[in-house]
Scaffold this motif. Structure first.
Motif, PDB file in Angstrom:
ATOM      1  N   ALA A 131       0.849  -1.186   0.000  1.00 25.19           N
ATOM      2  CA  ALA A 131       0.000   0.000   0.000  1.00 25.19           C
ATOM      3  C   ALA A 131       0.886   1.237   0.000  1.00 25.19           C
ATOM      4  CB  ALA A 131      -0.899   0.002   1.231  1.00 25.19           C
ATOM      5  N   PRO A 132       0.401   2.371  -0.524  1.00 23.57           N
ATOM      6  CA  PRO A 132       1.155   3.615  -0.424  1.00 23.57           C
ATOM      7  C   PRO A 132       1.566   3.879   1.027  1.00 23.57           C
ATOM      8  CG  PRO A 132      -0.705   3.910  -1.894  1.00 23.57           C
ATOM      9  CD  PRO A 132      -0.863   2.548  -1.278  1.00 23.57           C
ATOM     10  N   SER A 133       2.732   4.423   1.223  1.00 23.14           N
ATOM     11  CA  SER A 133       3.317   4.538   2.562  1.00 23.14           C
ATOM     12  C   SER A 133       2.499   5.400   3.514  1.00 23.14           C
ATOM     13  CB  SER A 133       4.741   5.091   2.459  1.00 23.14           C
ATOM     14  OG  SER A 133       4.736   6.358   1.825  1.00 23.14           O
ATOM     15  N   ASP A 134       1.685   6.311   2.980  1.00 26.72           N
ATOM     16  CA  ASP A 134       0.913   7.199   3.849  1.00 26.72           C
ATOM     17  C   ASP A 134      -0.488   6.684   4.129  1.00 26.72           C
ATOM     18  OD1 ASP A 134      -0.173   7.540   1.325  1.00 26.72           O
ATOM     19  OD2 ASP A 134      -0.507   9.692   1.587  1.00 26.72           O
ATOM     20  N   THR A 135      -0.793   5.451   3.745  1.00 20.26           N
ATOM     21  CA  THR A 135      -2.169   4.959   3.819  1.00 20.26           C
ATOM     22  C   THR A 135      -2.737   5.018   5.227  1.00 20.26           C
ATOM     23  OG1 THR A 135      -1.873   3.496   1.914  1.00 20.26           O
ATOM     24  CG2 THR A 135      -3.675   2.981   3.407  1.00 20.26           C
ATOM     25  N   GLU A 136      -2.021   4.473   6.197  1.00 24.28           N
ATOM     26  CA  GLU A 136      -2.569   4.437   7.553  1.00 24.28           C
ATOM     27  C   GLU A 136      -2.693   5.839   8.135  1.00 24.28           C
ATOM     28  OE1 GLU A 136      -2.428   1.643  11.497  1.00 24.28           O
ATOM     29  OE2 GLU A 136      -0.850   1.441   9.989  1.00 24.28           O
ATOM     30  N   ASP A 137      -1.716   6.681   7.897  1.00 23.36           N
ATOM     31  CA  ASP A 137      -1.790   8.056   8.398  1.00 23.36           C
ATOM     32  C   ASP A 137      -2.975   8.790   7.781  1.00 23.36           C
ATOM     33  OD1 ASP A 137       0.411   7.726  10.007  1.00 23.36           O
ATOM     34  OD2 ASP A 137       1.823   8.605   8.579  1.00 23.36           O
ATOM     35  N   SER A 138      -3.217   8.569   6.498  1.00 29.96           N
ATOM     36  CA  SER A 138      -4.311   9.271   5.818  1.00 29.96           C
ATOM     37  C   SER A 138      -5.676   8.815   6.330  1.00 29.96           C
ATOM     38  CB  SER A 138      -4.216   9.061   4.307  1.00 29.96           C
ATOM     39  OG  SER A 138      -4.512   7.722   3.948  1.00 29.96           O
ATOM     40  N   LEU A 139      -5.758   7.590   6.806  1.00 30.30           N
ATOM     41  CA  LEU A 139      -7.027   7.069   7.324  1.00 30.30           C
ATOM     42  C   LEU A 139      -7.300   7.548   8.744  1.00 30.30           C
ATOM     43  CD1 LEU A 139      -6.893   3.413   5.994  1.00 30.30           C
ATOM     44  CD2 LEU A 139      -8.631   5.112   5.421  1.00 30.30           C
ATOM     45  N   GLY A 140      -6.251   7.768   9.515  1.00 32.37           N
ATOM     46  CA  GLY A 140      -6.437   8.205  10.899  1.00 32.37           C
ATOM     47  C   GLY A 140      -7.214   7.191  11.709  1.00 32.37           C
ATOM     48  N   GLU A 141      -8.211   7.681  12.452  1.00 34.14           N
ATOM     49  CA  GLU A 141      -8.991   6.811  13.330  1.00 34.14           C
ATOM     50  C   GLU A 141      -9.885   5.849  12.574  1.00 34.14           C
ATOM     51  OE1 GLU A 141     -11.129   9.188  16.075  1.00 34.14           O
ATOM     52  OE2 GLU A 141      -9.340   9.833  17.186  1.00 34.14           O
ATOM     53  N   ALA A 142     -10.059   6.050  11.278  1.00 38.25           N
ATOM     54  CA  ALA A 142     -10.892   5.134  10.496  1.00 38.25           C
ATOM     55  C   ALA A 142     -10.191   3.805  10.225  1.00 38.25           C
ATOM     56  CB  ALA A 142     -11.273   5.779   9.164  1.00 38.25           C
ATOM     57  N   ALA A 143      -8.879   3.755  10.370  1.00 39.20           N
ATOM     58  CA  ALA A 143      -8.114   2.554  10.019  1.00 39.20           C
ATOM     59  C   ALA A 143      -8.416   1.398  10.967  1.00 39.20           C
ATOM     60  CB  ALA A 143      -6.620   2.857  10.039  1.00 39.20           C
ATOM     61  N   LEU A 144      -8.782   0.265  10.405  1.00 37.73           N
ATOM     62  CA  LEU A 144      -8.901  -0.977  11.155  1.00 37.73           C
ATOM     63  C   LEU A 144      -7.709  -1.886  10.880  1.00 37.73           C
ATOM     64  CD1 LEU A 144     -12.676  -1.810  10.568  1.00 37.73           C
ATOM     65  CD2 LEU A 144     -11.641  -0.907  12.646  1.00 37.73           C
ATOM     66  N   SER A 145      -7.235  -1.888   9.637  1.00 36.52           N
ATOM     67  CA  SER A 145      -6.100  -2.729   9.275  1.00 36.52           C
ATOM     68  C   SER A 145      -5.408  -2.172   8.035  1.00 36.52           C
ATOM     69  CB  SER A 145      -6.567  -4.163   8.987  1.00 36.52           C
ATOM     70  OG  SER A 145      -5.479  -4.975   8.581  1.00 36.52           O
ATOM     71  N   VAL A 146      -4.099  -2.023   8.130  1.00 32.38           N
ATOM     72  CA  VAL A 146      -3.230  -1.768   6.976  1.00 32.38           C
ATOM     73  C   VAL A 146      -2.039  -2.682   7.201  1.00 32.38           C
ATOM     74  CG1 VAL A 146      -1.899  -0.108   5.638  1.00 32.38           C
ATOM     75  CG2 VAL A 146      -4.004   0.631   6.790  1.00 32.38           C
ATOM     76  N   THR A 147      -2.068  -3.857   6.579  1.00 33.78           N
ATOM     77  CA  THR A 147      -1.106  -4.886   6.955  1.00 33.78           C
ATOM     78  C   THR A 147      -0.681  -5.743   5.772  1.00 33.78           C
ATOM     79  OG1 THR A 147      -0.710  -6.760   8.460  1.00 33.78           O
ATOM     80  CG2 THR A 147      -2.917  -6.564   7.524  1.00 33.78           C
ATOM     81  N   ASN A 148       0.548  -6.226   5.858  1.00 35.22           N
ATOM     82  CA  ASN A 148       1.006  -7.236   4.906  1.00 35.22           C
ATOM     83  C   ASN A 148       1.178  -8.589   5.589  1.00 35.22           C
ATOM     84  OD1 ASN A 148       3.330  -6.829   6.356  1.00 35.22           O
ATOM     85  ND2 ASN A 148       4.454  -5.837   4.702  1.00 35.22           N
ATOM     86  N   ARG A 149       0.670  -8.696   6.818  1.00 34.98           N
ATOM     87  CA  ARG A 149       0.577 -10.018   7.440  1.00 34.98           C
ATOM     88  C   ARG A 149      -0.787 -10.590   7.072  1.00 34.98           C
ATOM     89  NH1 ARG A 149       0.371 -12.224  13.747  1.00 34.98           N
ATOM     90  NH2 ARG A 149       0.758 -14.403  13.178  1.00 34.98           N
ATOM     91  N   VAL A 150      -0.809 -11.338   5.994  1.00 36.76           N
ATOM     92  CA  VAL A 150      -2.051 -11.849   5.428  1.00 36.76           C
ATOM     93  C   VAL A 150      -1.903 -13.339   5.162  1.00 36.76           C
ATOM     94  CG1 VAL A 150      -3.712 -11.653   3.537  1.00 36.76           C
ATOM     95  CG2 VAL A 150      -2.457  -9.614   4.304  1.00 36.76           C
TER      96      VAL A 150
END
Length: 213
Positions: A131-150
């Motif tokens: 994912a783009p490197s800023d994905t989790e920061d851009s989501l803020g509190e909306a983020a539930l998961s940004v992971t490559n442990r899949v």
């Protein structure tokens, strides 16, 4: 850290077998500290070429707890009905350490919640790469998961990264998606939160499956 079990239904060839699966696996959830965020509610495929009829997103207290349920004898036996009657992609993904509390927007599977109650909107992205490197920061509190442990539990779609977020409504979800860089091979879904009872799930597939039952 929480974990998310994610199921995508791509096709149904035997509705009766799928309904049997829903019936016999209910007992396997007893005693589990799991919550259903969305189950077979309306969805939109915003990006990607996959056909998706239904999505289930369930939250577990840990990656290991979810895997233990998935590998439990009761669920292994029960899911055979689904494997014979439908085509699913199944994933297990780590949750974000800073994501919302476990009960945020979630409902228990026995609550009988209809989609009319409305429980937010979920954005789910399955990416074949990073994912783009800023994905989790851009989501803020909306983020539930940004992971490559899949872990790919079922299906053969190449998924290296899962992005999962919950928004209060469709507008902020779409605002976040606008301007995000496109990723080749990505599958992006916008899904209503909530839980539908079996008789209301994927009704457009009923006629086809009834003819085959």
């Amino acid at each position: 850290m929480t974990a998310y079990l994610i199921y995508l239904c791509h096709d149904v060839t035997d509705r009766s077998g799928l309904e049997k699966y829903w019936e016999v696996t209910q007992a396997t959830f007893r005693g589990q500290k799991s919550r259903i965020h969305t189950a077979y509610t309306p969805l939109q495929v915003l990006e990607g070429d996959a056909t998706v009829h239904g999505v289930v997103i369930a939250e577990y207290p840990s990656f290991e707890a979810c895997r233990a349920w998935y590998d439990s004898p009761g669920y292994v036996a029960g899911r055979q009905h689904r494997l014979r009657g439908a085509d699913y992609l199944g994933l297990l993904a780590d949750g974000s350490a800073d994501g919302p509390a476990t009960d945020a927007g979630a409902v228990a599977p026995d609550a009988g919640l209809d989609v009319s109650a409305g429980v937010g909107k979920y954005v789910l992205q399955l990416l074949p790469g990073e994912a783009p490197s800023d994905t989790e920061d851009s989501l803020g509190e909306a983020a539930l998961s940004v992971t490559n442990r899949v872990d790919i539990l079922e299906g053969d779609r190449p998924v290296s990264t899962v992005v999962l977020a919950r928004f209060d409504s469709e507008e902020p979800a779409r605002e976040w998606l606008v301007g995000r860089p496109a990723v080749n091979g990505a599958l992006t879904l916008l899904i209503d939160g909530g839980w539908l009872p079996p008789e209301k799930r994927m009704p457009h597939l009923t006629a086809r499956s009834s003819a085959l039952a």
